[in-house]
Write a protein that holds these residues in place. Sequence first.
Motif, PDB file in Angstrom:
ATOM      1  N   MET A   1      46.569  37.173  41.309  1.00 55.53           N
ATOM      2  CA  MET A   1      46.302  38.499  40.755  1.00 55.53           C
ATOM      3  C   MET A   1      47.076  39.459  41.279  1.00 55.53           C
ATOM      4  SD  MET A   1      44.262  40.778  41.852  1.00 55.53           S
ATOM      5  CE  MET A   1      43.547  40.331  44.156  1.00 55.53           C
TER       6      MET A   1
ATOM      7  N   ASN B   1      50.128  39.634  38.881  1.00 57.20           N
ATOM      8  CA  ASN B   1      49.484  39.878  37.552  1.00 57.20           C
ATOM      9  C   ASN B   1      49.490  42.003  37.602  1.00 57.20           C
ATOM     10  OD1 ASN B   1      49.888  38.128  36.502  1.00 57.20           O
ATOM     11  ND2 ASN B   1      48.093  37.768  36.897  1.00 57.20           N
ATOM     12  N   ASN B   2      48.854  41.944  39.235  1.00 58.65           N
ATOM     13  CA  ASN B   2      48.385  43.599  39.157  1.00 58.65           C
ATOM     14  C   ASN B   2      49.728  44.694  39.987  1.00 58.65           C
ATOM     15  OD1 ASN B   2      45.825  45.728  39.101  1.00 58.65           O
ATOM     16  ND2 ASN B   2      46.457  45.469  41.019  1.00 58.65           N
TER      17      ASN B   2
ATOM     18  N   HIS C   1      50.819  48.018  38.327  1.00 55.80           N
ATOM     19  CA  HIS C   1      49.582  49.414  38.126  1.00 55.80           C
ATOM     20  C   HIS C   1      50.165  49.626  39.724  1.00 55.80           C
ATOM     21  CE1 HIS C   1      48.295  47.758  34.540  1.00 55.80           C
ATOM     22  NE2 HIS C   1      48.372  46.267  34.937  1.00 55.80           N
ATOM     23  N   SER C   2      50.207  49.039  41.279  1.00 57.05           N
ATOM     24  CA  SER C   2      49.977  49.245  41.885  1.00 57.05           C
ATOM     25  C   SER C   2      50.898  48.302  43.287  1.00 57.05           C
ATOM     26  CB  SER C   2      48.467  49.751  42.580  1.00 57.05           C
ATOM     27  OG  SER C   2      48.806  49.839  43.502  1.00 57.05           O
TER      28      SER C   2
ATOM     29  N   ALA D   1      43.583  51.412  41.108  1.00 55.88           N
ATOM     30  CA  ALA D   1      44.623  50.543  40.597  1.00 55.88           C
ATOM     31  C   ALA D   1      45.056  49.564  41.620  1.00 55.88           C
ATOM     32  CB  ALA D   1      46.102  50.969  40.839  1.00 55.88           C
TER      33      ALA D   1
ATOM     34  N   ALA E   1      45.388  45.869  43.798  1.00 61.06           N
ATOM     35  CA  ALA E   1      44.658  44.972  43.618  1.00 61.06           C
ATOM     36  C   ALA E   1      43.184  44.423  45.060  1.00 61.06           C
ATOM     37  CB  ALA E   1      45.599  43.618  44.206  1.00 61.06           C
ATOM     38  N   ARG E   2      42.178  43.855  44.500  1.00 55.21           N
ATOM     39  CA  ARG E   2      41.190  43.539  45.385  1.00 55.21           C
ATOM     40  C   ARG E   2      41.018  42.345  45.747  1.00 55.21           C
ATOM     41  NH1 ARG E   2      40.402  47.635  41.608  1.00 55.21           N
ATOM     42  NH2 ARG E   2      38.817  46.209  40.601  1.00 55.21           N
TER      43      ARG E   2
ATOM     44  N   ASN F   1      38.983  41.728  42.654  1.00 59.01           N
ATOM     45  CA  ASN F   1      38.841  40.757  40.969  1.00 59.01           C
ATOM     46  C   ASN F   1      39.396  39.309  41.960  1.00 59.01           C
ATOM     47  OD1 ASN F   1      41.552  43.290  42.056  1.00 59.01           O
ATOM     48  ND2 ASN F   1      40.636  43.283  40.233  1.00 59.01           N
TER      49      ASN F   1
END
Length: 312
Positions: free
Chosen positions: A37, A40-41, A44-45, A173, A175-176, A241
């Motif tokens: 995950m 993949n993020n 973006h950040s 943006a 990842a969480r 996420n």
Amino acid sequence: MSYQLQEINRCIDRDVKGFLEECDAQYAEKVSQAADMILNNLPHSPIVLLSGPSGSGKTTTALKIEEELERRGVLSHTISLDNYFKTLNPKTAPRTADGSIDFESPKCLDMDLLTQHFARLSKGETIVVPHFEFARQMRNDQMGTPLRLGKNEVAIFEGIHALNDDCAGRHPAAARLYISARSDVLEGEQLRFKGTWMRLTRRAVRDYNFRGTGVEETLEMWVNVRRGEKLYISPFKHRANYIFDSSLPYEVSVMKNYAKPLLEAVPEENARRSELLDLIQAFDHFLPIDPDLVPPASLIREFIGGGIYEYK
């Protein structure tokens, strides 16, 4: 999710080492999925926000995610949000209903500084991660650590308030991740061990072994910790996420070696003694596991010691 007591005891009786290996492999798969995950993020950040209540194993999980990302060529830096605590002013500090300082509140964190750091790290600029001295209850910026993210590097901000809107909302943006010991142990349909008991057990054993805190003091703090969770942590877990269940099927059988004697020693006049009896008796349903059999890399080592990781 839940575990079945009969299956746990059957696996311990049949092949305890194999059982430990199987459980740790399942945990490693969750770490791998979390790393997926994050990668993949990454376009973006480079920021990762990792939250979860007390006793969830956030620190060990963050370190394991670091290892997995680095195995895939991504360098990681784990940053404790505790270092962003402000030096509190008693006149402006958040308060609970009874008027005491609310140390569980996200208002204790320097959110403006976090916002600046999220933005600067995302731009490839250098920040100075602050250092909070708990002994003196103050932030010492002179002991801060410079950090700049290069290509294929991420910063994992780990703390109980990472997903709170006051924090995560400042960098949507990111990842969480949300981590908690979420699984109960059932016998058929009858509840034998609550997921929240796992976290309380972890904290009680860790505090006694490594923080010089007696079980009675931990129990007294637990009420306020749970209040803070319900107000400031659990309502934001759906922002994640990826939700990570850090409970291990074998941990109650290991923890009974440590936790049961500590809890049994709590004096009968303690206000929470009657509540503890259910927890103490719950351990009796589980076959014990010798702690020496627990691998050094196990999550449970964060709480019982003897592990390969260093905790600051």
